[in-house]
Design a protein around this motif. Structure first.
Motif, PDB file in Angstrom:
ATOM      1  N   PHE A  61       0.850  -1.180   0.000  1.00  0.00           N
ATOM      2  CA  PHE A  61       0.000   0.000   0.000  1.00  0.00           C
ATOM      3  C   PHE A  61       0.892   1.240   0.000  1.00  0.00           C
ATOM      4  O   PHE A  61       2.089   1.159   0.293  1.00  0.00           O
ATOM      5  N   PRO A  62       0.336   2.411  -0.301  1.00  0.00           N
ATOM      6  CA  PRO A  62       1.155   3.629  -0.320  1.00  0.00           C
ATOM      7  C   PRO A  62       1.878   3.910   0.995  1.00  0.00           C
ATOM      8  O   PRO A  62       2.889   4.599   1.003  1.00  0.00           O
ATOM      9  N   SER A  63       1.374   3.385   2.108  1.00  0.00           N
ATOM     10  CA  SER A  63       2.034   3.599   3.389  1.00  0.00           C
ATOM     11  C   SER A  63       3.282   2.741   3.552  1.00  0.00           C
ATOM     12  O   SER A  63       4.064   2.942   4.478  1.00  0.00           O
ATOM     13  N   SER A  64       3.483   1.774   2.663  1.00  0.00           N
ATOM     14  CA  SER A  64       4.651   0.911   2.747  1.00  0.00           C
ATOM     15  C   SER A  64       5.877   1.607   2.186  1.00  0.00           C
ATOM     16  O   SER A  64       5.821   2.239   1.122  1.00  0.00           O
ATOM     17  N   PRO A  65       7.023   1.492   2.848  1.00  0.00           N
ATOM     18  CA  PRO A  65       8.254   2.101   2.312  1.00  0.00           C
ATOM     19  C   PRO A  65       8.637   1.549   0.938  1.00  0.00           C
ATOM     20  O   PRO A  65       9.338   2.216   0.175  1.00  0.00           O
ATOM     21  N   LYS A  66       8.191   0.334   0.622  1.00  0.00           N
ATOM     22  CA  LYS A  66       8.560  -0.280  -0.648  1.00  0.00           C
ATOM     23  C   LYS A  66       7.594   0.062  -1.790  1.00  0.00           C
ATOM     24  O   LYS A  66       7.856  -0.301  -2.934  1.00  0.00           O
ATOM     25  N   PHE A  67       6.508   0.727  -1.461  1.00  0.00           N
ATOM     26  CA  PHE A  67       5.501   1.020  -2.481  1.00  0.00           C
ATOM     27  C   PHE A  67       6.102   1.800  -3.643  1.00  0.00           C
ATOM     28  O   PHE A  67       5.840   1.495  -4.817  1.00  0.00           O
ATOM     29  N   GLN A  68       6.923   2.788  -3.350  1.00  0.00           N
ATOM     30  CA  GLN A  68       7.501   3.613  -4.408  1.00  0.00           C
ATOM     31  C   GLN A  68       8.413   2.793  -5.315  1.00  0.00           C
ATOM     32  O   GLN A  68       8.458   3.026  -6.533  1.00  0.00           O
ATOM     33  N   ASN A  69       9.131   1.833  -4.744  1.00  0.00           N
ATOM     34  CA  ASN A  69      10.009   1.005  -5.568  1.00  0.00           C
ATOM     35  C   ASN A  69       9.230   0.221  -6.609  1.00  0.00           C
ATOM     36  O   ASN A  69       9.700  -0.001  -7.727  1.00  0.00           O
ATOM     37  N   TYR A  70       8.037  -0.211  -6.235  1.00  0.00           N
ATOM     38  CA  TYR A  70       7.219  -1.024  -7.125  1.00  0.00           C
ATOM     39  C   TYR A  70       6.413  -0.185  -8.114  1.00  0.00           C
ATOM     40  O   TYR A  70       5.904  -0.721  -9.092  1.00  0.00           O
ATOM     41  N   THR A  71       6.301   1.094  -7.883  1.00  0.00           N
ATOM     42  CA  THR A  71       5.508   1.945  -8.777  1.00  0.00           C
ATOM     43  C   THR A  71       6.364   2.932  -9.571  1.00  0.00           C
ATOM     44  O   THR A  71       5.843   3.615 -10.455  1.00  0.00           O
ATOM     45  N   LEU A  72       7.668   2.990  -9.287  1.00  0.00           N
ATOM     46  CA  LEU A  72       8.546   3.882 -10.041  1.00  0.00           C
ATOM     47  C   LEU A  72       8.663   3.408 -11.482  1.00  0.00           C
ATOM     48  O   LEU A  72       8.896   2.231 -11.747  1.00  0.00           O
ATOM     49  N   ARG A  73       8.492   4.317 -12.419  1.00  0.00           N
ATOM     50  CA  ARG A  73       8.513   3.958 -13.831  1.00  0.00           C
ATOM     51  C   ARG A  73       9.763   4.510 -14.512  1.00  0.00           C
ATOM     52  O   ARG A  73      10.374   5.478 -14.055  1.00  0.00           O
ATOM     53  N   TRP A  74      10.092   3.874 -15.640  1.00  0.00           N
ATOM     54  CA  TRP A  74      11.196   4.364 -16.465  1.00  0.00           C
ATOM     55  C   TRP A  74      10.891   5.767 -16.957  1.00  0.00           C
ATOM     56  O   TRP A  74      11.768   6.619 -16.993  1.00  0.00           O
ATOM     57  N   SER A  75       9.656   6.036 -17.329  1.00  0.00           N
ATOM     58  CA  SER A  75       9.252   7.377 -17.738  1.00  0.00           C
ATOM     59  C   SER A  75       8.235   7.932 -16.760  1.00  0.00           C
ATOM     60  O   SER A  75       7.110   7.426 -16.648  1.00  0.00           O
ATOM     61  N   ALA A  76       8.630   8.982 -16.068  1.00  0.00           N
ATOM     62  CA  ALA A  76       7.722   9.627 -15.123  1.00  0.00           C
ATOM     63  C   ALA A  76       6.651  10.444 -15.821  1.00  0.00           C
ATOM     64  O   ALA A  76       5.715  10.912 -15.174  1.00  0.00           O
ATOM     65  N   ALA A  77       6.770  10.617 -17.131  1.00  0.00           N
ATOM     66  CA  ALA A  77       5.732  11.345 -17.868  1.00  0.00           C
ATOM     67  C   ALA A  77       4.443  10.551 -17.923  1.00  0.00           C
ATOM     68  O   ALA A  77       3.368  11.109 -18.140  1.00  0.00           O
ATOM     69  N   MET A  78       4.535   9.227 -17.772  1.00  0.00           N
ATOM     70  CA  MET A  78       3.366   8.356 -17.731  1.00  0.00           C
ATOM     71  C   MET A  78       3.226   7.860 -16.297  1.00  0.00           C
ATOM     72  O   MET A  78       3.981   6.996 -15.853  1.00  0.00           O
ATOM     73  N   ASP A  79       2.305   8.428 -15.550  1.00  0.00           N
ATOM     74  CA  ASP A  79       2.258   8.201 -14.107  1.00  0.00           C
ATOM     75  C   ASP A  79       0.901   7.692 -13.649  1.00  0.00           C
ATOM     76  O   ASP A  79       0.089   8.446 -13.140  1.00  0.00           O
ATOM     77  N   PRO A  80       0.635   6.406 -13.854  1.00  0.00           N
ATOM     78  CA  PRO A  80      -0.603   5.835 -13.323  1.00  0.00           C
ATOM     79  C   PRO A  80      -0.656   5.972 -11.803  1.00  0.00           C
ATOM     80  O   PRO A  80       0.375   6.006 -11.129  1.00  0.00           O
ATOM     81  N   ASP A  81      -1.861   6.058 -11.284  1.00  0.00           N
ATOM     82  CA  ASP A  81      -2.083   6.253  -9.859  1.00  0.00           C
ATOM     83  C   ASP A  81      -2.627   4.950  -9.271  1.00  0.00           C
ATOM     84  O   ASP A  81      -3.674   4.464  -9.706  1.00  0.00           O
ATOM     85  N   PHE A  82      -1.910   4.389  -8.296  1.00  0.00           N
ATOM     86  CA  PHE A  82      -2.294   3.095  -7.747  1.00  0.00           C
ATOM     87  C   PHE A  82      -2.653   3.199  -6.275  1.00  0.00           C
ATOM     88  O   PHE A  82      -2.014   3.933  -5.503  1.00  0.00           O
ATOM     89  N   ALA A  83      -3.677   2.434  -5.891  1.00  0.00           N
ATOM     90  CA  ALA A  83      -4.065   2.314  -4.498  1.00  0.00           C
ATOM     91  C   ALA A  83      -3.375   1.140  -3.823  1.00  0.00           C
ATOM     92  O   ALA A  83      -3.220   1.106  -2.608  1.00  0.00           O
ATOM     93  N   VAL A  84      -2.946   0.165  -4.628  1.00  0.00           N
ATOM     94  CA  VAL A  84      -2.292  -1.013  -4.075  1.00  0.00           C
ATOM     95  C   VAL A  84      -1.488  -1.690  -5.173  1.00  0.00           C
ATOM     96  O   VAL A  84      -1.830  -1.608  -6.356  1.00  0.00           O
TER      97      VAL A  84
END
Length: 513
Positions: A61-84
């Motif tokens: 979940f977004p409260s997890s320290p690892k959440f950003q690692n799993y949602t970081l993209r090669w291109s930040a111009a395409m930034d889907p929004d995830f709840a989990v």
């Protein structure tokens, strides 16, 4: 990380902070497909989705320290929004995640190496990311002619594993990119002159459809979907595993020559590149990769031409191919002979190389061409140089000229797969790279679209604008990505209606925009 077999965690879930609920009003969070604007709570996700996840699966979940690692993209111009983020450990867990998303009418997006550049990915709001990297097994068949690979495998992993068993396969050219992401849209690579595109080597696929059902897709099982998945596969399902052709290694080592030229050599350079076979006749086992790029060590103001020639063979065998370019007196020249496992890094496309780093914004504007138009390439150089001089934030941008061997690609009947651009000999991309800042997106679009128009205008007269779906990022039409023959789109849209009638897979290059 939240493992999913403990009732204690389910009980604790009610106390998790709802950090995924944004301050944007729900009415502004609706997507074109009219998904539910707010996701289920973490407790509902854990309680219901957790029932079908094994102890080896994970939720972040977004409260997890690892959440950003799993949602970081090669291109930040395409930034889907995830709840989990769901990290499944088995294909059935992908299936039940899709069923859960459908039940609550929330969007989902499959992610492996996160290199997709389609702008519509940003239309995912409060969605579920299905991160398939754990589905990465590779099992070579007893006859040594195929391997069963997980949908989360990536290029460098496959190349390294197969090489350890004396085998190789058609893979992409960049070590950090997934196998199936590019493969569903084509899959260009160094061995395609021998074996064809990645999609040409897919024997069968295990696929989770939009309704969560699991099917096998091959020439004998769901053959209509087998046709469509190979070229437009992002539209139809999630590949959890696939049976893939592998081959004995044609050669032991590859030779890699890199030269850097100043801009005054541009015309002479592309004349020699055309003579080398840029019309689709270059030798099997030859790949050339050329960049317009900034190199401060050579010039702080003028872009240079960086040329890499990669050949499946020895230096002596490659000498007739690269020697003509030495007569242009490059300011830098280096070469190395490496096993195939080292070629990606030798050309700057290895897993640890800057090209694979995540976090910047990338927008690519691809064009498929017949031959290099030298006057056009000078015009593109000028556009690129102007963009850099007026916008220093774009200093890491490049113009890519990719020329692969085409013999095995053209040997495949164009009607046999959904991939429509086998007549293209070259892939040129104006690639804008800039810090993660959406205020710069418009600048990227302006220069990229201008360059794409100039490149297309310089192509053979009467040819339509062809764009490679795996590099698509902005406003490419279905015809440009999937072909202009009316029967192609009619067939693809019929498949879409049959297998994904509600457009659950519409975030990446949809056939029905």
């Amino acid at each position: 990380m939240y493992t999913i077999f403990s009732k204690l965690l389910v009980a604790l879930a009610t106390f998790l902070p709802l950090t995924f609920v944004t301050a944007i009003p729900p009415t502004l969070k609706r997507t074109p497909n009219d998904y539910t604007p707010l996701s289920p709570s973490p407790s509902i996700i854990q309680q219901e989705l957790g029932l079908c996840l094994s102890k080896n699966a994970s939720l972040y979940f977004p409260s997890s320290p690892k959440f950003q690692n799993y949602t970081l993209r090669w291109s930040a111009a395409m930034d889907p929004d995830f709840a989990v983020v769901v990290v499944p450990a088995a294909d059935r867990e992908v299936s039940c995640t899709v069923k859960f998303a459908t039940k609550y009418n929330v969007p989902f997006l499959t992610v492996n190496q996160a290199h997709g550049t389609a702008s519509a990915l940003s239309n995912v709001y409060n969605g579920i990311e299905i991160y398939v990297s754990a589905l990465n097994s590779i099992d070579i068949a007893l006859d040594g002619n195929s391997a069963l690979m997980g949908g989360g495998t990536y290029q460098d992993q496959v190349v390294t594993y197969l090489a350890a068993h004396g085998k190789t396969a058609s893979t992409g050219a960049c070590g950090c990119v997934g196998m199936m992401g590019p493969g569903l849209g084509g899959g260009f690579g160094r061995y395609q002159g021998y074996f064809g595109l990645v999609l040409d080597n897919i024997i069968s696929m295990n696929v989770v459809l939009a309704n969560g059902s699991m099917v096998t897709v091959s020439a004998s099982s769901n053959p209509d979907l087998y046709w469509g998945m190979r070229g437009a596969g992002h539209n139809f399902g999630i590949v959890t595993s696939f049976n893939y052709k592998i081959h004995d290694q044609p050669v032991v080592d590859w030779f890699v020559e890199t030269m850097i030229f100043t801009a005054d050599k541009l015309e002479a350079f592309f004349e020699k590149l055309n003579a080398l076979g840029a019309n689709g006749t270059q030798p099997v086992g030859l790949f050339t990769y050329t960049l317009f790029a900034m190199s401060p060590e050579i010039s702080k103001t003028e872009p240079v031409i960086i040329f890499t020639l990669e050949y499946a063979g020895t230096k002596a065998q490659a000498e007739p191919l690269y020697t003509p370019f030495l007569t242009l007196n490059p300011v830098v020249t280096t070469n190395v002979t490496v096993p195939y496992t080292g070629v990606a890094h030798a050309s700057g496309a290895g897993v640890e190389d800057p090209l694979c780093a995540k976090g910047d914004s990338w927008k690519t504007f691809p064009v498929g061409l017949q031959v290099y138009n030298i006057a056009t390439n000078r015009a593109i150089y000028n556009i690129y140089s102007k963009m850099i001089s007026e916008n220093p934030e774009f200093n890491n941008s490049v113009v890519q000229f990719e020329a692969y061997s085409m013999q095995a690609v053209k040997a495949v009947d164009p009607a046999s797969t959904a991939y429509a651009h086998r007549a293209d000999n070259l892939l040129v991309s104006f690639a804008t790279v800039y810090p993660a800042n959406h205020t710069l997106d418009a600048i990227a679009d302006t220069y990229g679209k201008q360059a794409r128009g100039v490149l297309h205008a310089g192509d053979a007269p009467g040819r339509p604008l062809n764009t490679y779906v795996n590099y698509a990022s902005t406003d490419e039409t279905p015809e440009q990505m999937y072909g202009y023959e009316p029967w192609r789109l009619a067939k693809l849209r019929a498949l879409k209606k049959k297998y994904d009638p509600n457009g659950r897979f519409n975030f990446y290059a949809p056939v029905n925009p």
